[in-house]
Structure formats: structure tokens, C-alpha cells
Design an enzyme around this catalytic site. Structure first.
Site, PDB file in Angstrom:
ATOM      1  N   GLU A  81      -2.669  -0.494  -8.883  1.00 29.45           N
ATOM      2  CA  GLU A  81      -3.160   0.567  -9.354  1.00 29.45           C
ATOM      3  C   GLU A  81      -2.081   1.960  -9.524  1.00 29.45           C
ATOM      4  OE1 GLU A  81      -4.039   4.888  -8.305  1.00 29.45           O
ATOM      5  OE2 GLU A  81      -5.294   3.553  -6.580  1.00 29.45           O
ATOM      6  N   CYS A  99      -4.373  10.080  -6.536  1.00 29.27           N
ATOM      7  CA  CYS A  99      -3.669   9.003  -7.718  1.00 29.27           C
ATOM      8  C   CYS A  99      -5.156   9.326  -8.275  1.00 29.27           C
ATOM      9  CB  CYS A  99      -3.819   8.151  -7.940  1.00 29.27           C
ATOM     10  SG  CYS A  99      -5.197   6.702  -7.154  1.00 29.27           S
ATOM     11  N   SER A 154       0.904  -1.383   0.206  1.00 30.84           N
ATOM     12  CA  SER A 154       0.156   0.218  -0.032  1.00 30.84           C
ATOM     13  C   SER A 154       0.908   1.699  -0.268  1.00 30.84           C
ATOM     14  CB  SER A 154      -1.132   0.274   0.737  1.00 30.84           C
ATOM     15  OG  SER A 154      -0.698  -0.020   2.291  1.00 30.84           O
ATOM     16  N   ARG A 201     -12.263   8.228  -6.990  1.00 29.86           N
ATOM     17  CA  ARG A 201     -12.375   6.609  -6.587  1.00 29.86           C
ATOM     18  C   ARG A 201     -13.817   6.789  -6.175  1.00 29.86           C
ATOM     19  NH1 ARG A 201      -8.306   2.186  -5.174  1.00 29.86           N
ATOM     20  NH2 ARG A 201      -9.501   0.684  -4.661  1.00 29.86           N
ATOM     21  N   ASN A 222      -0.421   7.455   0.568  1.00 35.71           N
ATOM     22  CA  ASN A 222      -1.584   8.327   1.479  1.00 35.71           C
ATOM     23  C   ASN A 222      -3.040   8.440   1.351  1.00 35.71           C
ATOM     24  OD1 ASN A 222      -1.573   7.324  -1.906  1.00 35.71           O
ATOM     25  ND2 ASN A 222      -2.886   8.575  -2.628  1.00 35.71           N
TER      26      ASN A 222
END
Length: 484
Positions: free
Chosen positions: A257, A291, A158, A445, A161
Site C-alpha cells: 500500500e 495515505c 510498517s 480506510r 503514521n
């Protein structure tokens, strides 16, 4: 090389072990706010990594055979414990990754919802049976019973952020599917990761089902991703690191991702006040360290001046400062190196003729929200992912030019289209080379059960609760041969 495709390789999307003091046994975690030492995490050796992966491997058969209802109950309990500790975790998020209190609190509550929905979704995924006579030349004497089985040991990596949410978005679906997990958090964010692992264990997760390894990527990163005990890698981070992992691994499934350069395309008939509000929120929340942040504007020239005036007014209303002292919109970046990178993008654009509309100020690792007009394709900020509060405006003469510039990026995560004409919206959406197109909304997201993916260098595979569970399982066919 065409300037539109000449992308620098310095993205700071994630997991860089910057400004962290290391000794042989522990790593000190430094707050981006004031530079205080918050705590330490173990600096694992390769032998210690072996030990944790072995624990996960040994725990897999029993966890795989644990009834799904029992696995789901662990997620429900973990969700409840997470919410009981929301104040403590919010405070830790603010100190460790510099997130504002409102966003930190939202991350915790969203993660709790994610875990509950994951448990519910896992219970609704069913197999199927297939009759052999569906295919020419066969008859009903053959029946395939199709089930989904866990892949084994999942390595979950991970970024800094969203150290709670983006960890849980890997761990929860993997556990629900019957996998065991080796969790490697970003070093900045590892204290939050440690708390999350403790919560899962308090919820009743058996020993070895979820283990954690911490340490510098430069020392154990390559070792853990190429370890023969790992059966699946789920990674969120920079495109550079993602590419590195994909080149090293052999016959191991990947779910990634990676970086993005999300464009907000503003057409001439857009509601400009609405578009400006969404763009500012999408570009500058958590200082753009997301992102899915809006990272460039492609606007039709005939409405550019009006849009920029509205953007300027909203940006100048943003609250900037220390999230420990007050509720702010723009916070210090994760470290000085990240701030240096963003600052260099701003300076490069100004030197090449971009017009500074607002911002362009810096105090240590705090970059004031910056809007740049008349950005051209020879400027780094037109192509590189800043992971910071800088927003370039590229003026275009036509919709097709906007599409061309959007697609010229090496990234393909998301894009937004602002227009009052639904036919134009779908025309643009159909042409964009991205995983998701947001019509009249900022790039973002979620909801978490929607598919979330990137194309080109923005990712591999599809996330989202059901999609993540399915990605971390494999189809198994058991063929029954009947003889009448």
C-alpha cells in the site's frame, strides 16, 4: 512532458529516518512534539538481521502445524491485552508520532477489533474439492483436494503514521494463516512496534514466530528485503520506497500500500454543507498524514465559490496545536523535513498564482491548515502527495474534465464523489482509475473487512482481513486418483 503527469518524486508518505541520532548500537527516538528523546531501539547489524530471520525460519514448521484454533486464541488474547494497555499505548502514540489523543485511542481500539475479526475470519476460510469430470476428457476417478497453506516467513514493514494499526494489519493475518513474521517498523514508531511485539508474546506466541528488526533503512533496508530467508513482503510506505523494493526483489510475492493523491470530486447538485464537512475531516485529521487523506478538490466551477466559503468557515474552526496540552485537530508534522516539504508546495502554488484562502502559516513543524483556490496543473501541489495539511482546489467546467484530471495522477488509491444523483455517481465511479470510490463520503480506510487497494503507483495486491489472509497463503492441490 504533460504538466498533468509531471509528478515530483519527493513524497514523504513514510518511513524516512529523519532527525534520528544514531550511534553504533542504538537509535534515539525523537518526539515530533518538542524534540525530546523518548527512548532507544537497537540499530541492527546485518548479522543480527540474519539471526532474527533464522529464528523465524526455524519456528515456521511448528507454527504452521499449530491448530488454527490455537493460533486464533493468541490473537484473541493479544486483543484483550491491547485494550488493557490502551491508556499507556495512547500516551506513547501521542508522544512518538504526535497523534491527538482521540485518534490515538481510536487506533488502539480499532486494532483490537481488527485482531478479533482476523481470528474469526481465518476460522471461516475453507478449502474445496473439485471433481475431475467437470473438465472434458476426464472422469470422476480424479478428485482435487484444494487447501491453502502459509507462504513461510513474512516481512512486515510498517509506516510511522499508524504504528500500531498498520503493523497489526500485517502481522495478525500472517500469523492467523500460519506464517511466521519478521517485523520492521518505521524508526519513528519503533517504540510502539516494540510494545506490540511484547503484547503478542505475552498472549502466548512461541519464540521466533514474531521477531523484530530495527535500524536505518539506509543500512539494513535493502539487506532485509532481499534476504533469501524472506518468502513474502507486506509493505506500507511511500511509492518511491515501494518501487525500489519491487525492483530489487526476485520471485518474492509483494503486498504493498503506497502513496495517494485522493481527489474529492464535487458535482453541481451536491449537498455542499455535507461535502465540506466530509472534505475538511478527510483532509486535515492527523494533519493530513494519511495515505487516504483528501489531497485535492475537483469542483464544478458554478458551485466552487459556495463550497470554498463553507470550507473556509469549517477550517477556521479547527483546533491547532500541541496534542499533549489539549484535544486538537491539527498537530505538528512528524519532523521538520516533512514541514519543509509541505511549506515548499504552498510557496510554489502561491508564486504561480494560487489564491490563499486560509492558513499559510508555520511554527516550526506545525503547518496551519491551508486552503488554496485557483490551483492549476503547473503547480506542484496539484500532483504531489503532501502528507500534510494543505488542500488545493482545482476548478473544472465539466464532470468529464474532473474525471480526466483525477485520472491524470500517477496515483490511484481512492476518490470521493459528492452528488445527489446516483446515476452521475456511478458514472464517475466507473471512470475513475482508483482502488476505491467513496460516494458521498470522505476517502478513508475501512471497514477493515472491505477490500483496500491501490492501482497504478498506489499499490500492489489487495488488503482487507480476508484478502490479506488469502494473499499470505498459497493454494495447494492434492489430486486423488481413484481406480474403480
Amino acid at each position: 512532458m504533460n504538466a498533468e503527469k509531471e509528478i515530483k518524486k519527493d513524497s514523504l508518505h513514510e518511513n524516512l529516518d529523519i532527525e534520528i541520532k544514531n550511534n553504533e548500537k542504538h537509535i534515539e527516538i525523537i518526539s515530533p512534539i518538542g524534540g525530546s528523546i523518548l527512548g532507544t531501539v537497537p540499530a541492527y547489524s546485518k548479522e543480527e538481521v540474519d539471526r532474527e530471520i533464522k529464528k523465524a525460519k526455524n519456528a515456521f514448521p511448528a507454527w504452521r502445524d499449530t491448530p488454527l484454533s490455537v493460533r486464533a486464541e493468541v490473537l484473541y488474547k493479544a486483543s484483550d491485552i491491547l485494550l488493557r494497555n490502551i491508556d499507556e499505548l495512547t500516551d506513547l502514540l501521542v508522544h512518538e508520532v504526535g497523534k491527538d489523543k482521540k485518534s490515538a485511542n481510536s487506533e488502539i481500539s480499532r486494532t483490537a477489533d481488527f485482531m478479533r475479526f482476523t481470528a474469526d475470519t481465518a476460522k471461516s476460510i475453507h478449502g474445496e474439492s473439485i471433481q475431475g469430470d467437470n473438465f472434458s476428457g476426464f472422469n470422476k476417478e480424479k478428485v482435487a483436494v484444494v487447501t491453502r497453506e502459509p507462504v513461510g516467513v513474512v516481512l512486515a514493514i510498517s509506516p510511522f503514521n499508524y504504528p500500531i494499526n498498520l503493523a497489526a494489519s500485517k502481522i495478525a493475518p500472517a500469523l492467523a494463516a500460519g506464517n511466521t513474521v519478521v517485523f520492521k517498523p518505521a524508526t519513528t514508531g519503533a517504540l510502539c512496534g516494540t510494545k506490540l511485539v511484547e503484547i503478542f508474546k505475552e498472549a502466548g506466541l512461541p519464540d521466533g514466530v514474531l521477531t523484530m528488526v530495527t535500524g536505518k533503512g539506509s543500512e539494513i533496508g535493502d539487506y532485509v528485503v532481499t534476504h533469501q530467508g524472506i518468502n513474502f513482503i507486506n509493505f506500507t510506505g511511500s511509492t518511491e520506497v515501494g518501487e525500489h523494493i519491487s525492483k530489487m526483489t526476485t520471485m518474492v510475492p509483494l503486498l504493498m500500500e503506497l502513496g495517494g493523491k485522493d481527489a474529492a470530486i464535487v458535482l453541481k447538485d451536491a449537498d455542499l454543507s455535507f461535502a465540506a464537512k466530509n472534505i475538511v475531516s478527510g483532509a486535515f485529521s492527523y494533519s493530513g498524514q494519511r495515505c487516504t487523506a483528501v489531497k485535492r478538490i475537483l469542483v464544478l466551477n458554478e458551485v466552487a465559490d459556495e463550497l470554498i466559503a463553507k470550507l473556509k468557515e469549517l477550517i477556521e474552526q479547527l483546533k491547532i496545536g500541541n496534542p499533549l496540552e489539549e484535544q486538537v485537530d491539527v498537530v505538528p508534522l512528524i519532523n521538520e523535513r516533512a514541514a519543509d516539504f509541505v511549506w515548499n508546495l504552498i510557496e510554489d502554488a502561491k508564486e504561480k498564482g494560487a489564491k490563499l484562502i486560509c492558513g499559510g502559516k508555520r511554527e516550526s513543524n506545525l503547518i496551519f491548515p491551508t486552503l488554496l483556490d485557483y490551483v492549476t496543473t503547473d503547480m506542484r501541489v496539484a500532483w504531489e502527495e503532501p502528507f500534510g495539511p494543505v488542500l488545493p482546489v482545482l476548478r473544472v467546467e465539466s464532470v468529464d474534465e474532473a474525471i480526466r484530471l483525477a485520472n491524470a495522477s500517477e496515483y490511484g488509491l481512492q476518490s470521493s464523489v459528492f452528488t445527489e444523483n446516483i446515476e452521475d455517481a456511478f458514472y464517475v465511479a466507473s471512470k475513475l482509475e482508483v482502488g476505491t470510490v467513496q460516494i458521498n463520503n470522505k476517502t478513508e480506510r475501512g471497514p477493515d473487512h472491505f477490500p483496500f487497494l491501490g492501482v497504478k503507483k498506489s499499490g500492489i495486491g489487495t488488503q482487507g482481513i480476508r484478502y490479506s489472509i488469502e494473499a499470505m497463503t498459497r493454494v495447494k492441490a492434492t489430486v486423488i486418483n481413484l481406480h474403480y
